[in-house]
Design an enzyme around this catalytic site. Structure first.
Site, PDB file in Angstrom:
ATOM      1  N   VAL A  43       0.841  -1.205   0.000  1.00 54.90           N
ATOM      2  CA  VAL A  43       0.000   0.000   0.000  1.00 54.90           C
ATOM      3  C   VAL A  43       0.877   1.256   0.000  1.00 54.90           C
ATOM      4  O   VAL A  43       0.634   2.208  -0.747  1.00 54.90           O
ATOM      5  CB  VAL A  43      -0.949  -0.021   1.218  1.00 54.90           C
ATOM      6  CG1 VAL A  43      -1.615   1.331   1.415  1.00 54.90           C
ATOM      7  CG2 VAL A  43      -2.016  -1.104   1.029  1.00 54.90           C
ATOM      8  N   ARG A  87      12.648  -2.119   6.356  1.00 54.89           N
ATOM      9  CA  ARG A  87      13.527  -2.775   5.371  1.00 54.89           C
ATOM     10  C   ARG A  87      13.177  -2.251   3.981  1.00 54.89           C
ATOM     11  O   ARG A  87      12.100  -1.667   3.787  1.00 54.89           O
ATOM     12  CB  ARG A  87      13.385  -4.299   5.427  1.00 54.89           C
ATOM     13  CG  ARG A  87      12.004  -4.829   5.132  1.00 54.89           C
ATOM     14  CD  ARG A  87      11.854  -6.283   5.513  1.00 54.89           C
ATOM     15  NE  ARG A  87      11.800  -6.466   6.955  1.00 54.89           N
ATOM     16  CZ  ARG A  87      10.691  -6.330   7.701  1.00 54.89           C
ATOM     17  NH1 ARG A  87       9.550  -5.988   7.129  1.00 54.89           N
ATOM     18  NH2 ARG A  87      10.710  -6.512   8.997  1.00 54.89           N
ATOM     19  N   LYS A  96      -7.882  -0.295   9.113  1.00 53.26           N
ATOM     20  CA  LYS A  96      -9.221  -0.418   9.718  1.00 53.26           C
ATOM     21  C   LYS A  96      -9.177  -1.110  11.069  1.00 53.26           C
ATOM     22  O   LYS A  96     -10.009  -0.855  11.941  1.00 53.26           O
ATOM     23  CB  LYS A  96     -10.203  -1.101   8.765  1.00 53.26           C
ATOM     24  CG  LYS A  96     -10.425  -2.567   8.860  1.00 53.26           C
ATOM     25  CD  LYS A  96      -9.420  -3.451   8.156  1.00 53.26           C
ATOM     26  CE  LYS A  96      -9.110  -3.045   6.749  1.00 53.26           C
ATOM     27  NZ  LYS A  96      -8.237  -4.019   6.061  1.00 53.26           N
ATOM     28  N   GLY A 151      -2.611  -8.573  -4.192  1.00 49.15           N
ATOM     29  CA  GLY A 151      -2.490  -7.617  -3.084  1.00 49.15           C
ATOM     30  C   GLY A 151      -3.815  -7.196  -2.496  1.00 49.15           C
ATOM     31  O   GLY A 151      -3.909  -6.137  -1.874  1.00 49.15           O
ATOM     32  N   LYS A 189     -15.037  -3.135   9.381  1.00 47.01           N
ATOM     33  CA  LYS A 189     -15.462  -2.021   8.524  1.00 47.01           C
ATOM     34  C   LYS A 189     -16.902  -1.600   8.829  1.00 47.01           C
ATOM     35  O   LYS A 189     -17.197  -0.398   8.889  1.00 47.01           O
ATOM     36  CB  LYS A 189     -15.304  -2.418   7.054  1.00 47.01           C
ATOM     37  CG  LYS A 189     -13.835  -2.534   6.641  1.00 47.01           C
ATOM     38  CD  LYS A 189     -13.686  -3.191   5.287  1.00 47.01           C
ATOM     39  CE  LYS A 189     -12.244  -3.298   4.855  1.00 47.01           C
ATOM     40  NZ  LYS A 189     -12.045  -4.180   3.704  1.00 47.01           N
ATOM     41  N   GLY A 192      -6.557  -3.294  -2.777  1.00 47.47           N
ATOM     42  CA  GLY A 192      -5.463  -3.173  -3.749  1.00 47.47           C
ATOM     43  C   GLY A 192      -4.785  -1.820  -3.631  1.00 47.47           C
ATOM     44  O   GLY A 192      -5.342  -0.859  -3.106  1.00 47.47           O
TER      45      GLY A 192
HETATM   46  N1  HSE Z   1      -8.168  -7.198   2.641  1.00 43.14           N
HETATM   47  C1  HSE Z   1      -9.056  -6.116   2.415  1.00 43.14           C
HETATM   48  C2  HSE Z   1     -10.112  -6.546   1.416  1.00 43.14           C
HETATM   49  C3  HSE Z   1      -8.276  -4.958   1.884  1.00 43.14           C
HETATM   50  O1  HSE Z   1      -9.945  -7.584   0.784  1.00 43.14           O
HETATM   51  O2  HSE Z   1     -11.129  -5.876   1.296  1.00 43.14           O
HETATM   52  C4  HSE Z   1      -8.972  -3.648   2.014  1.00 43.14           C
HETATM   53  O3  HSE Z   1      -9.327  -3.360   3.330  1.00 43.14           O
END
Ligand code: HSE
Length: 417
Positions: free
Chosen positions: A14, A41, A97, A178, A196, A293
């Site tokens: 990110v 790193r 979150k 990702g 969320k 993502g």
């Molecule tokens: N892992 C979370 C998802 C990423 O798949 O929605 C965003 O919060």
């Protein structure tokens, strides 16, 4: 446009996504400066050029910056870092979150006390607008329900399973792209979506953070066959998180649902998230977009940075004061219609047995379909029920499972949207 001095903490997927977007040279942020990066790193996927690198992420707080962008993830260290930054008079932008769900109330209050901002647009649905819209743009509305597909990974997996792919193969793909959390079990078991909806509920209904003891179920038990059976009723399977306020209190839950294929959320495939807000002035209001993502998250982070850069007031975000919390309703007392899947022995009298057990709990059938015999000789029976209280359904399910002719069972709640 005000000059903005930025310190980024974290150097993963990110953070590098944000960096690449910012150095890409859009004129919106031509005047912003990335002063330093707190990176434990190097990341072989991204070259930070001559940007100052600090191996001790906490040292970013001491730099000459206006805002610290927290992208280290996790809860307690992130809380410590955000607390230090706010107490040092720096604004904080975060996509985390988990830390907002666990400590958001305390951190928002700390930001207010220090006369700085804590912004977290990307914590819910990544860059798809939700937080600032709910806190500011919908301020004139009374909201009665927020229902959303809030996890990109699970929607990606369910969409691909609907097309016939296997759970494991698709999870790997979501990780490679990702979308998934570092620990993907948080996506799969419903925790990510629960955090969320907890955040959205806190903003919509002043329910505080964290909200505990609400119902959370993941997609572990969803199988490809469920999509085929659901299709007979023009349903599809999605993972939904719901916050709903009525006279009795607040309903809060995160679990798989059957949705009519005609509903707007049912049509959202892949990594897309979608939210339906039920409001008094706008009616049903929908927002949908990529929910995970690096690109989508960078979009939300930059929108928070833009808010800071262009705000003339010390307090551009209106968060609730979290002083009054609504009563949280007991999940067992909620009423649903159910999709019930039963794998049964192919013997006379089984349907009569199921009818008897359901009748004993006052559960009515809406539709019943007996499918073709499976390879093992058993028979799937798929039932849609009339509305019934959750605890009555749980008793019926337990009674069914105790009976030797019932070999497998599953319920998925039906959501009317
Ligand atoms: N892992 C979370 C998802 C990423 O798949 O929605 C965003 O919060």
């Amino acid at each position: 446009m005000t000059k903005l001095k930025i310190g980024i903490c974290g150097w993963g997927n990110v953070a590098t996504g944000l960096y690449e977007q910012l150095v890409g040279g859009d004129e919106i942020y031509a005047d912003w400066e990335i002063c330093c990066i707190g990176a434990r790193r190097d990341n072989p996927k991204c070259n930070p050029g001559s940007t100052k690198i600090l191996r001790d992420i906490f040292k970013v707080v001491d730099e000459d910056i206006d805002v610290l962008v927290e992208l280290i993830g996790g809860v307690e260290t992130a809380k410590e870092l955000i607390t230090m930054a706010l107490n040092s008079g720096k604004h904080v932008v975060t996509a985390n979150k988990a830390v907002i769900f666990e400590h958001g109330q305390e951190l928002i209050n700390l930001a207010k006390r220090n006369n700085v901002q804590l912004l977290f647009e990307s914590a819910v649905c990544a860059g798809t607008p939700a937080i600032k819209m709910l806190s500011n743009d919908l301020i004139a509305n009374k909201i009665s329900k927020v229902a959303g597909m809030l996890n990109g990974t699970t929607n990606f997996i369910l969409s691909k399973m609907e097309e016939g792919a296997s759970f494991e193969a698709v999870l790997n793909e979501a990780q490679e792209k990702g979308y998934a959390e570092p620990d993907p079990s948080l996506d799969i078991n419903g925790t990510d979506a629960a955090q969320k909806i907890g955040i959205l509920s806190a903003l919509a209904f002043n329910s505080g953070l964290p909200t505990t003891n609400f119902y959370i179920e993941g997609i572990e038990n969803i199988q490809s066959e469920d999509f085929a059976y659901a299709n007979d009723f023009h349903f599809t399977v999605k993972h939904l998180a719901v916050a709903k306020l009525n006279d009795r209190g607040l309903e809060l839950r995160s679990h798989p649902v059957m949705l009519s294929k005609n509903s707007s959320l049912a049509g959202l495939k892949g990594v897309r998230n979608g939210i339906q807000f039920d409001t008094n002035l706008l009616g049903e209001f929908h927002v949908a977009g990529s929910g995970a993502g690096r690109e989508s998250t960078a979009s939300g982070l930059i929108s928070d940075l833009y808010t800071l850069a262009n705000s003339n007031q010390s307090n551009p975000m209106q968060y609730p004061d979290f002083s009054k919390k609504p009563n949280l309703l007991n999940f067992d007392d909620l009423i649903f219609k159910y999709y019930v899947y039963l794998e049964v022995k192919d013997e006379p009298g089984v349907l009569a047995l199921i009818s008897k057990i359901f009748a004993a709990q006052g559960i009515g059938f809406d539709k019943v379909i007996q499918k073709d015999q499976l390879d093992n000789g058993n028979v799937p029976i798929v039932i849609l029920t009339d509305p019934i209280i959750e605890k009555e359904m749980q008793v019926a399910l337990q009674d069914l499972e105790n009976h030797p002719v019932i070999l497998n069972s599953k319920i998925i709640r039906i959501e009317d949207l």
